[in-house]
Design a protein around this motif. Structure first.
Motif, mmCIF file in Angstrom:
data_model
loop_
_atom_site.group_PDB
_atom_site.id
_atom_site.type_symbol
_atom_site.label_atom_id
_atom_site.label_comp_id
_atom_site.label_asym_id
_atom_site.label_seq_id
_atom_site.Cartn_x
_atom_site.Cartn_y
_atom_site.Cartn_z
ATOM 1 N N THR A 142 54.414 49.138 87.309
ATOM 2 C CA THR A 142 55.253 49.243 88.502
ATOM 3 C C THR A 142 54.605 50.264 89.434
ATOM 4 O OG1 THR A 142 56.597 50.916 87.394
ATOM 5 C CG2 THR A 142 57.365 48.635 87.279
ATOM 6 N N ASP A 180 58.005 49.057 94.188
ATOM 7 C CA ASP A 180 57.875 47.696 93.668
ATOM 8 C C ASP A 180 58.264 47.710 92.194
ATOM 9 O OD1 ASP A 180 57.291 45.130 93.002
ATOM 10 O OD2 ASP A 180 55.199 45.175 93.641
ATOM 11 N N HIS A 182 58.505 45.342 90.008
ATOM 12 C CA HIS A 182 57.930 44.325 89.135
ATOM 13 C C HIS A 182 56.516 44.734 88.715
ATOM 14 C CE1 HIS A 182 61.267 41.639 89.978
ATOM 15 N NE2 HIS A 182 61.112 41.909 91.261
ATOM 16 N N LYS A 184 52.734 44.808 88.056
ATOM 17 C CA LYS A 184 51.678 43.982 88.630
ATOM 18 C C LYS A 184 50.329 44.650 88.378
ATOM 19 C CE LYS A 184 51.629 46.004 93.320
ATOM 20 N NZ LYS A 184 52.851 46.833 93.340
ATOM 21 N N ASP A 248 62.313 37.310 94.351
ATOM 22 C CA ASP A 248 62.871 38.386 93.544
ATOM 23 C C ASP A 248 62.919 39.762 94.205
ATOM 24 O OD1 ASP A 248 60.156 38.723 93.660
ATOM 25 O OD2 ASP A 248 59.796 38.517 91.522
ATOM 26 N N LYS A 268 52.065 41.272 96.154
ATOM 27 C CA LYS A 268 53.488 41.183 95.871
ATOM 28 C C LYS A 268 54.357 41.644 97.040
ATOM 29 C CE LYS A 268 57.051 40.572 93.182
ATOM 30 N NZ LYS A 268 57.426 39.297 92.574
ATOM 31 N N TRP A 305 55.286 33.509 91.630
ATOM 32 C CA TRP A 305 55.495 33.251 90.204
ATOM 33 C C TRP A 305 54.192 32.855 89.515
ATOM 34 C CZ3 TRP A 305 59.445 34.155 86.939
ATOM 35 C CH2 TRP A 305 60.643 34.586 87.503
ATOM 36 N N ARG A 309 54.248 37.147 88.979
ATOM 37 C CA ARG A 309 55.143 37.403 87.841
ATOM 38 C C ARG A 309 54.424 37.078 86.520
ATOM 39 N NH1 ARG A 309 60.879 38.069 89.166
ATOM 40 N NH2 ARG A 309 61.274 37.787 86.941
ATOM 41 N N ASP A 414 56.892 35.941 81.575
ATOM 42 C CA ASP A 414 57.257 36.732 82.745
ATOM 43 C C ASP A 414 56.833 38.193 82.539
ATOM 44 O OD1 ASP A 414 58.323 37.612 85.114
ATOM 45 O OD2 ASP A 414 60.421 37.392 84.505
ATOM 46 N N GLY A 415 56.115 38.735 83.515
ATOM 47 C CA GLY A 415 55.670 40.121 83.434
ATOM 48 C C GLY A 415 54.448 40.328 82.558
#
Length: 876
Positions: A142, A180, A182, A184, A248, A268, A305, A309, A414-415
Motif C-alpha cells: 500500500t 492508496d 490497495h 500494488k 474500487d 492505479k 482488475w 488487483r 485478488d491482491g
C-alpha cells in the motif's frame, strides 16, 4: 557500457524482503527533486534474513537509516544500478532520501518533465529512477504519497488513490497527500504535477457507490475530452456487465501528457495517457483516432482488475495482464462497433506485423525464457498474440464457463502477483479442460502453419478434411511440438450457397463448428454432406496460424459472395487478390506485360453492386492488401515489384469500375453533423476507399472531388484523406498549396502536425527522403518527443517501403543515424524504431548488405541495453 547480461525465467526467486507499506514524500524541483521514502519491510518467509538489494538508477543518495538509526558507510554499498544493505532484521523501517533531476530525464522513465509538467512512467522498471526500491512486480505494498510543489507553477498535485490531506506551506508552496489502500507493485505508481485543467463527471457502480471521474489536460484541450469521458463510462458499465468487475476507489483520473513513450499507462486510479490516446475533436482527430481512444481508454480501465488487483509475478508473465486485457478491450470494441470490421482490422494488423515479428530475429514466445531489457518485450507477440491465445481459450471453454473462470481467477488471486499457469488453471478447473498441451502456446515461439486438403466423396455424400500442422524453427527453438489448435469451420454448398450441416463421428455439430487439431496430422470425415462444398476454414481467425488450402480462384470468388462468416468473406477476397498480385509481381520481375485477372475485376464488380447495411465491412472488402502484407507472403521481398503490382491492380480496378466507384462515392456523401458512430464511420470509410481508387488514375472529376472535400473542412477524417490523396498524387499544383494551408492552420496543434508529417513522408514519389530530412528541421519536430519520432521517422521507415528501401541505402542510413542519436536520448524509442533494419534477411543481397552495414555501424556505438539486445539478435 559493459556488455548487458540476460535475465532468465529459470532463475526466479521470491524477494528477500516484502514491502508492506510505502511512504513517499516528493519535494518537486526541475533540477533537484528530493524524494524521501520510508519502506515497511518484513522478511519473505522463504528467504533468510540479512542482505537486501534495492534497485536504483541516476539517484544521488543523501541519507539512509534503519529503524531511525543512520547507517555507517560500511553497512551499505551504492552502485550505478542500486543499493545493497548488508544486514537487516526480519522486520524494520528503512528510510532513504535521494535527489533526482526530472528536467534532464530524456528517457521519459521514472519522474520527468513534459512541457513544464512533472509526470511519471514506471512500467516496467522506471521506479528505480525515482528512489531505491525492490523494483519488481511481485513486491506489492500500500502507498501513501505526499507531493509538495510550487503553488503557482504546480497548482495541481496528483498521485494514486484518494486525496486525504492538503495544505499551504511557506515560500509559496503547497502539498497534497494521497492514500492508496490497495497493494500494488511500484510499476503502478504515478505522480503528475503542473498547471492543468479538468473536466469532471460521475459514475454510479452496480452496488450504488459514487465514483468521481476526472480528465486532466492543458486548458486549451478541454474541448477534446468528451469522447474519452464517454468511452470511460461505457467501459466501466461494460466491465460490470461482462465480468462483474466494479471500480474500487472514490476517484478515477486520466491525465493527458505530450511526451510519453507508450500509448497509456494503467497506474492505479491515475491513468497517464499519451495525449494522442485521449484527445479527440471532429476537427482534429480522424475516425481511426476516435476508435483508438475508445479502445485505449477501455484497455487501461480494464487493467484495474486484470493487471492491478491481480498482477504478474515477474516480467516474463507480462502477457498474463496484457494479453488478457487486450482480449477484453477487443471484445468491448466489437460490441460497441461493427464486430466483423473490428475482427478484420485486428487480424489484418496481426498477420502483417506479428507474423513478421515471429519470422524475424527477435522472435520470442508469449512467455519468453530470457531477456536483456524488459522494455524490448512490450511486443505484438506479448500483447496481440497473447490476446489470441486468451480468445482461443475462451472459445474452447465457452462464454459462460470463461466468465466463471475469470471470476475464480479474480477472487482467488485478488491482491496477488501470479503466473500464466494460475490463470489457465482457473479455466481448467471450471471447465475440466486438460491445459497441458494448450500451455505450449505460451512457451513456443513462431507462427504455426497448417496445410489443409479436402475431398468430396460424391458416392457417399462425405467430405474428408486433412489437416497437417508445423511450426518453423525460431531463434533458440529449432524443434517444435504439436499445438492444440481450434479450427472453426463451415462447409458452403456449391449449389445452394448456404452452410451445410456438419456431422462428425455421428454427432450433429450444426452449420458452424470448431474442430480440434492436436496432432501433427489429423483427418476429419464429415458425413451426410448433401452437396459438394467449398470449405470455409479458420472462421473468425479462430487461431493465430497461417492456413494453406488449395483454393481455386473460382472457389475464392464463391466464398466472397456466399460465406456466412464476415471475416472469411473478407479473407477470401484478400486471397483472391493476392493470387493476382503474385502473377503481376512475377511479370514485373520478368519484364513482361502485366495483365489484370478478370476474375478479380468481376468479384469487385459484385461487391460494388451489393446492397449492404454494414458499409464499413464493404470498405474493408474493397481495400487491397497492404504492401507490408503482400511482402509477408513472398519468399523474397521485392519492394519495387510489389509496389508496381499493387499500383497496377488499383489502377486497373479503377479504370474498369470507374462509374461504380463514382456512384459509391456520391451515395455516401453527407453533410450531417459529425459523430463517431459505426454508421457514419462506415459511410466515410466506403466513400474514401472509392475516392482512393479514382485518384489512382488521376480522374479529373475525382481530383476535383478530393480538392472540394479538403476545402469543405467538414471533419478531419475527410480532410486528411483528401489531403493525403492530393499529396500522394502527381498534382503538385494542388498538393503544395493544400499542404501549406493545412500546416499554417494547425501549427499550434501538436497532434494534427503529427498527421501533417506522416502524410508527407509516406508519399510514393522519390522526393520522400528529402522531405524527411527537411521536416526533421521543422520547428514542430523534436527527437525528444516520441510521437514526433513515430509520426516522421517511424512512418517513413515502416510505411513508405519503396523509398525506405532505396537501392542507394540512404533510407537505411537515415534510420541508423536517428537510432544512434535516440540511443543517447531515449533508448526505449531507439530500440523500437530500429526494427525495419532487423528484417534484412527477407531482402535481396544488395539490400541485405546495406542494412547489415548500418546495423554494424550502430553496433560500434556505446549502446544502451535496449538497442544492444535488438541489434545483436539481428546480426546473430
Amino acid at each position: 557500457m559493459s556488455e548487458p547480461q540476460p535475465i532468465h525465467l529459470s532463475d526466479y526467486r521470491p524477494p528477500a524482503y516484502r514491502v508492506t507499506h510505502t511512504e513517499l514524500t516528493f519535494d518537486l524541483d526541475p533540477a533537484a527533486t528530493r524524494v524521501k521514502a520510508r519502506l515497511h519491510l518484513e522478511r519473505h518467509p522463504e528467504r533468510e534474513a540479512g542482505e537486501l538489494w534495492l534497485d536504483g538508477e541516476a539517484l544521488t543518495l543523501t541519507s539512509i537509516a534503519v529503524d531511525g538509526q543512520a547507517l555507517a558507510e560500511d553497512e551499505y554499498e551504492v552502485s550505478a544500478d542500486g543499493l545493497r544493505i548488508k544486514r537487516l532484521p526480519d522486520a524494520c523501517l528503512l528510510d532513504t532520501e535521494v535527489e533526482i533531476a526530472p528536467k534532464d530525464n530524456t528517457a521519459l522513465a521514472g519522474l520527468y518533465q513534459s512541457g513544464g509538467m512533472f509526470c511519471t512512467q514506471c512500467e516496467a522498471e522506471g521506479f528505480r529512477r525515482i528512489t531505491y526500491y525492490p523494483d519488481r512486480p511481485d513486491v506489492m505494498a500500500t502507498f501513501s504519497t505526499t507531493v509538495i510543489g510550487d503553488a503557482g507553477r504546480e497548482p495541481v498535485l496528483l498521485s494514486n488513490g484518494n486525496p486525504v490531506e492538503k495544505g499551504e506551506l511557506p515560500n509559496g508552496r503547497h502539498f497534497v497527500t494521497w492514500d492508496d489502500p490497495h497493494p500494488k507493485p511500484c510499476y503502478l505508481f504515478a505522480l503528475v504535477a503542473g498547471d492543468l485543467s479538468k473536466v469532471e463527471d460521475a459514475f454510479t457502480t452496480m452496488s450504488g457507490r459514487h465514483v468521481t471521474l476526472q480528465i486532466w489536460v492543458e486548458a486549451e484541450n478541454l474541448d477534446k475530452t468528451d469522447h474519452a469521458m464517454a468511452s470511460l463510462k461505457r467501459a466501466m458499465r461494460w466491465d460490470e456487465e461482462a465480468y462483474g468487475r466494479e471500480y474500487d476507489l472514490d476517484l478515477f483520473m486520466i491525465v493527458a501528457v505530450n511526451d510519453f513513450n507508450m500509448g497509456a499507462m494503467e497506474n492505479k486510479g491515475l491513468n497517464i495517457f499519451n495525449s494522442a490516446a485521449v484527445l479527440t475533436h471532429p476537427n482534429t482527430a480522424t475516425d481511426a483516432a476516435f476508435q483508438r481512444v475508445e479502445g485505449i481508454v477501455a484497455h487501461e480501465y480494464f487493467h484495474n482488475w486484470s493487471g492491478n488487483r491481480v498482477t504478474c509475478r515477474d516480467w516474463f508473465q507480462l502477457s498474463l495482464k496484457e494479453g488478457f486485457t487486450v482480449f477484453r478491450d477487443q471484445t468491448f470494441s466489437a460490441e460497441v462497433n461493427s464486430a466483423p470490421v473490428k475482427r478484420i482490422e485486428e487480424v489484418s494488423f496481426f498477420r502483417t506485423a506479428q507474423f513478421a515479428e515471429d519470422a524475424g530475429p527477435t522472435a520470442h514466445p508469449v512467455r519468453p525464457d530470457s531477456y536483456i531489457e524488459i522494455g524490448n518485450f512490450y511486443t505484438l507477440t506479448i500483447y496481440e498474440k497473447g490476446a489470441e491465445i486468451v480468445r482461443m481459450l475462451a472459445n474452447l471453454v465457452g462464454e459462460e464457463t470463461f466468465r466463471r473462470g475469470s471470476d475464480l481467477y479474480f477472487s482467488r488471486f485478488d491482491g496477488q502477483a501470479v503466473t500464466i499457469e494460475d490463470f489457465v488453471a482457473c479455466m481448467a478447473e471450471v471447465s475440466g479442460l486438460d491445459p497441458t498441451q494448450f500451455l505450449r502456446w505460451y512457451s513456443q515461439a513462431g507462427t504455426p502453419e497448417i496445410d489443409a486438403f479436402g475431398e468430396y466423396d460424391y458416392a457417399n455424400g462425405a467430405y474428408r478434411l486433412i489437416l497437417r500442422q508445423r511450426t518453423p524453427a525460431t531463434p533458440g527453438q529449432p524443434d517444435k511440438q504439436a499445438l492444440h489448435i481450434p479450427i472453426r469451420l463451415g462447409l458452403v454448398g456449391t449449389k445452394s450457397g448456404r452452410d451445410l450441416r456438419l456431422t462428425l463421428d455421428g454427432e450433429d455439430l450444426g452449420r458452424d463448428a470448431v474442430i480440434h487439431l492436436r496432432e501433427d496430422e489429423q483427418e476429419f470425415l464429415f458425413t451426410d454432406v448433401e452437396e459438394a462444398p467449398v470449405p470455409s476454414l479458420l472462421r473468425g481467425f479462430s487461431a493465430p496460424v497461417k492456413l494453406s488450402f488449395p483454393y481455386s480462384r473460382e472457389d475464392l470468388a464463391f466464398l466472397m459472395a456466399h460465406d456466412s462468416d464476415g471475416f472469411n468473406r473478407w479473407d477470401a477476397g484478400q486471397r483472391l487478390t493476392l493470387l493476382a498480385l503474385d502473377d503481376l509481381i512475377a511479370a514485373h520481375r520478368n519484364g513482361v506485360e502485366k495483365v489484370m485477372d478478370a476474375r478479380v475485376v468481376e468479384a469487385f464488380r459484385v461487391l460494388l453492386a451489393e446492397n449492404t447495411d454494414d458499409k464499413a465491412v464493404l470498405a474493408e472488402m474493397l481495400s487491397l492488401p497492404s504492401e507490408a502484407y503482400i511482402a509477408e507472403q513472398q519468399p523474397l521481398v521485392d519492394v519495387d515489384a510489389i509496389f508496381a503490382a499493387r499500383t497496377f491492380v488499383k489502377q486497373s480496378l479503377a479504370q474498369e469500375l470507374r462509374d461504380e466507384f463514382m456512384a459509391i462515392y456520391r451515395a455516401n456523401q453527407s453533410d450531417a453533423e459529425y459523430a463517431p458512430t459505426p454508421e457514419q464511420i462506415g459511410e466515410r470509410a466506403l466513400k474514401n476507399v472509392a475516392l482512393s481508387y479514382l485518384i489512382s488514375i488521376e480522374d479529373e472529376e475525382a481530383v476535383a472531388l478530393a480538392q472540394a472535400q479538403f476545402e469543405a473542412d467538414h471533419n478531419m477524417t475527410d480532410v486528411r484523406h483528401a489531403l493525403t490523396l492530393l499529396v500522394h498524387s502527381s498534382r503538385a499544383d494542388l498538393a503544395d498549396p493544400a499542404l501549406r494551408a493545412f500546416g499554417q492552420k494547425w501549427s499550434h496543434d501538436p497532434l494534427v502536425m503529427d498527421q501533417w508529417f506522416s502524410l508527407q513522408v509516406t508519399r510514393p514519389q522519390s522526393d520522400a527522403l528529402d522531405r524527411v530530412r527537411y521536416l526533421m528541421e521543422h520547428p514542430a519536430f523534436s527527437l525528444k518527443n516520441p510521437n514526433k519520432v513515430r509520426a516522421l521517422i517511424g512512418a517513413f521507415a515502416g510505411q513508405n517501403r519503396v523509398n525506405f528501401h532505396r537501392l542507394d541505402g540512404e533510407g537505411y542510413r537515415l534510420l541508423a543515424d536517428v537510432v544512434i542519436e535516440l540511443n543517447r536520448l531515449n533508448p526505449e524509442i531507439a530500440a523500437r524504431i530500429v526494427t525495419p533494419l532487423t528484417r534484412w534477411q527477407r531482402f535481396d543481397e544488395a539490400r541485405q548488405e546495406l542494412m547489415k552495414s548500418e546495423l554494424e555501424r550502430i553496433r560500434q556505438e556505446p549502446l544502451s541495453p535496449n538497442v544492444y539486445e535488438i541489434v545483436h539478435k539481428a546480426l546473430a
